[in-house]
Design a protein around this motif. Structure first.
Motif, short mmCIF file in Angstrom:
data_model
loop_
_atom_site.label_atom_id
_atom_site.label_comp_id
_atom_site.label_asym_id
_atom_site.label_seq_id
_atom_site.Cartn_x
_atom_site.Cartn_y
_atom_site.Cartn_z
N LYS A 51 43.16 49.48 72.30
CA LYS A 51 43.00 49.46 70.88
C LYS A 51 41.49 49.78 70.30
CE LYS A 51 44.05 46.16 67.06
NZ LYS A 51 44.51 44.79 66.75
N LYS A 52 40.60 49.10 71.19
CA LYS A 52 39.35 49.12 70.79
C LYS A 52 38.73 50.83 71.03
CE LYS A 52 34.82 47.75 72.56
NZ LYS A 52 33.90 46.72 73.79
N GLU A 53 39.45 51.47 71.95
CA GLU A 53 38.89 52.84 72.22
C GLU A 53 39.70 53.53 71.08
OE1 GLU A 53 39.56 56.38 75.56
OE2 GLU A 53 41.12 54.82 75.71
N GLN A 54 40.77 53.38 70.60
CA GLN A 54 41.34 53.98 69.32
C GLN A 54 40.50 54.02 68.17
OE1 GLN A 54 44.02 56.16 69.19
NE2 GLN A 54 43.59 56.31 71.42
N THR A 55 39.82 52.66 68.24
CA THR A 55 39.03 52.36 66.84
C THR A 55 37.84 53.32 67.00
OG1 THR A 55 39.87 50.24 66.72
CG2 THR A 55 37.86 50.58 65.72
N TYR A 56 37.16 53.46 68.23
CA TYR A 56 36.01 54.11 68.48
C TYR A 56 36.27 55.71 68.18
CZ TYR A 56 33.30 50.41 70.47
OH TYR A 56 32.40 49.31 70.86
N LEU A 57 37.54 55.95 68.77
CA LEU A 57 37.82 57.63 68.68
C LEU A 57 37.80 58.03 67.19
CD1 LEU A 57 40.39 57.82 71.60
CD2 LEU A 57 38.02 59.00 71.45
N LYS A 58 38.58 57.26 66.46
CA LYS A 58 38.75 57.53 65.02
C LYS A 58 37.30 57.32 64.36
CE LYS A 58 43.50 55.74 64.77
NZ LYS A 58 44.51 54.91 64.37
N GLY A 59 36.75 56.57 64.46
CA GLY A 59 35.24 56.48 63.86
C GLY A 59 34.44 57.58 64.44
N LEU A 95 27.59 55.42 64.75
CA LEU A 95 28.71 54.71 65.68
C LEU A 95 28.34 55.18 67.16
CD1 LEU A 95 31.11 53.23 66.49
CD2 LEU A 95 32.56 55.23 65.73
N LEU A 96 27.92 56.60 67.48
CA LEU A 96 27.77 56.98 68.75
C LEU A 96 26.56 56.21 69.28
CD1 LEU A 96 28.10 58.78 71.09
CD2 LEU A 96 27.11 60.54 69.89
N ASN A 97 25.65 56.20 68.67
CA ASN A 97 24.28 55.30 69.15
C ASN A 97 24.60 53.83 69.40
OD1 ASN A 97 22.61 57.66 68.73
ND2 ASN A 97 22.32 57.30 66.53
N GLU A 98 25.50 53.26 68.44
CA GLU A 98 25.68 51.91 68.90
C GLU A 98 26.57 51.77 70.26
OE1 GLU A 98 29.02 48.69 67.01
OE2 GLU A 98 28.04 50.04 65.55
N MET A 99 27.67 52.60 70.41
CA MET A 99 28.49 52.65 71.58
C MET A 99 27.14 52.90 72.78
SD MET A 99 31.58 55.01 70.33
CE MET A 99 32.19 55.04 71.92
N ASP A 123 34.10 52.78 77.53
CA ASP A 123 35.45 52.41 77.08
C ASP A 123 36.07 53.64 76.55
OD1 ASP A 123 34.89 49.63 77.26
OD2 ASP A 123 34.01 49.61 75.21
N ILE A 124 35.24 54.88 76.43
CA ILE A 124 35.98 56.24 76.31
C ILE A 124 36.63 56.63 77.58
CG2 ILE A 124 36.08 58.60 75.48
CD1 ILE A 124 35.64 56.42 73.29
N SER A 125 38.12 56.66 77.87
CA SER A 125 38.68 56.94 79.18
C SER A 125 38.52 58.36 79.57
CB SER A 125 40.09 56.54 79.05
OG SER A 125 40.74 57.29 77.86
N ASN A 126 38.14 59.34 78.46
CA ASN A 126 38.28 60.61 78.91
C ASN A 126 36.79 61.02 79.17
OD1 ASN A 126 37.93 63.55 78.53
ND2 ASN A 126 39.99 63.64 77.53
N THR A 127 37.02 61.31 80.64
CA THR A 127 35.51 61.71 81.20
C THR A 127 34.93 62.75 80.54
OG1 THR A 127 36.39 60.99 83.64
CG2 THR A 127 34.22 62.30 83.40
N GLU A 144 37.83 68.55 69.35
CA GLU A 144 39.16 68.79 69.88
C GLU A 144 39.67 67.89 71.03
OE1 GLU A 144 38.91 72.80 71.44
OE2 GLU A 144 38.57 73.60 69.67
N LEU A 145 38.48 67.24 71.95
CA LEU A 145 38.74 66.29 72.81
C LEU A 145 39.04 64.87 72.10
CD1 LEU A 145 35.78 67.13 75.28
CD2 LEU A 145 38.23 67.57 75.57
N ILE A 146 38.64 64.39 71.04
CA ILE A 146 38.81 63.32 70.30
C ILE A 146 40.19 63.46 69.88
CG2 ILE A 146 38.29 62.11 68.30
CD1 ILE A 146 35.34 62.55 68.77
N GLU A 147 40.49 64.66 69.29
CA GLU A 147 41.89 64.66 68.81
C GLU A 147 43.21 64.56 69.78
OE1 GLU A 147 43.04 65.16 65.88
OE2 GLU A 147 41.53 65.81 64.42
N THR A 148 42.87 64.93 71.12
CA THR A 148 43.78 64.94 72.07
C THR A 148 43.68 63.46 72.43
OG1 THR A 148 42.06 65.17 73.66
CG2 THR A 148 43.23 67.08 72.92
#
Length: 255
Positions: A53-61, A126-130, A138-142, A247-251
């Protein structure tokens, strides 16, 4: 429940049934281990759901940030192209002294090409905060993690190129700080919004003589080459990286 099992063990010991006691004790240990494993599995499952759930929040942001950055970069590329194409037109005039422009055309070219500095300001909050909080893990996609890390280092390189471009732009503008040339003349002929108004000088100074100046031509050349390189060697690859990240985020975003 524990008291119940203890009574059974005591009864077996009292009755001298050691074999049964050991078998029962072993079974009891197995049951406890199974219970612990089940509890751990449930806990791990809950943690995975929380992380997902946390990862999805990050990805959408991140998607929102990079989409805004893409719009900014697209506009910046357009401005930069307008700048160096205007500089190219000026160079055409310096090459052919028999086909000089009017004062108004020259002023408009100068205004169009050198009024705006170039600086990419992406949305990276957001990226800088992460990165600062260690949440990038927490981003699973290497591949996405690598692209996001490289994005920051690429921006540092872009910033250096933009600084070089700004220096070349200032060298052209500095030629209008002398007594021989006039910024006022440019604004008299090229002030499209008329936001700045002032009376015209009776003894207006022409800037056309700059087209016969080798120093001016050299500065325009350097500006043109640096501006063109900023687009082809920096902004275009940066746009490619940005599109790959999106594109990677969308996947990874779940519907």
């Amino acid at each position: 429940m524990i008291k119940f099992f203890r009574k059974i063990r005591q009864k077996l010991l009292t009755e001298n049934k050691l074999g049964q006691y050991l078998a029962y004790a072993l079974g009891e240990i197995v049951l406890v281990v199974i219970g612990i494993l089940i509890a751990l599995a449930i806990n791990n499952s809950q943690q995975k759901k929380t992380l997902a759930k946390k990862e999805q929040t990050y990805l959408k942001g991140l998607k929102n940030e990079f989409e805004i950055s893409r719009v900014k970069l697209t506009r910046l590329v357009e401005v930069n192209k307008r700048n160096y194409l205007g500089a190219k037109q000026i160079l055409d005039y310096t090459a052919d002294q028999n086909q000089l422009p009017t004062e108004a055309i020259f002023s408009n070219l100068l205004f169009k090409s050198f009024s705006y500095d170039i600086a990419f300001n992406p949305n990276n909050s957001l990226l800088n905060e992460m990165i600062n909080s260690g949440s990038l893990k927490d981003i699973s996609n290497t591949e996405l993690r690598i692209q996001l890390t490289n994005w920051i280092s690429t921006l540092d390189d872009i910033s250096g190129q933009e600084e070089d471009l700004d220096n070349q732009r200032k060298k052209v503008l500095d030629m209008f700080r002398s007594d021989e040339n006039s910024i006022r003349t440019i604004f008299e002929h090229a002030n499209p919004d008329q936001q700045i108004s002032f009376p015209k000088r009776e003894d207006g100074i022409s800037n056309l003589k700059l087209l016969r100046s080798v120093a001016f031509e050299n500065n325009i050349f350097m500006f043109y080459l640096t501006s063109y390189s900023t687009e082809t060697s920096h902004y275009n690859p940066l746009m490619d990286d940005l599109n790959v990240i999106l594109e990677l985020i969308e996947t990874e975003i779940e519907e």
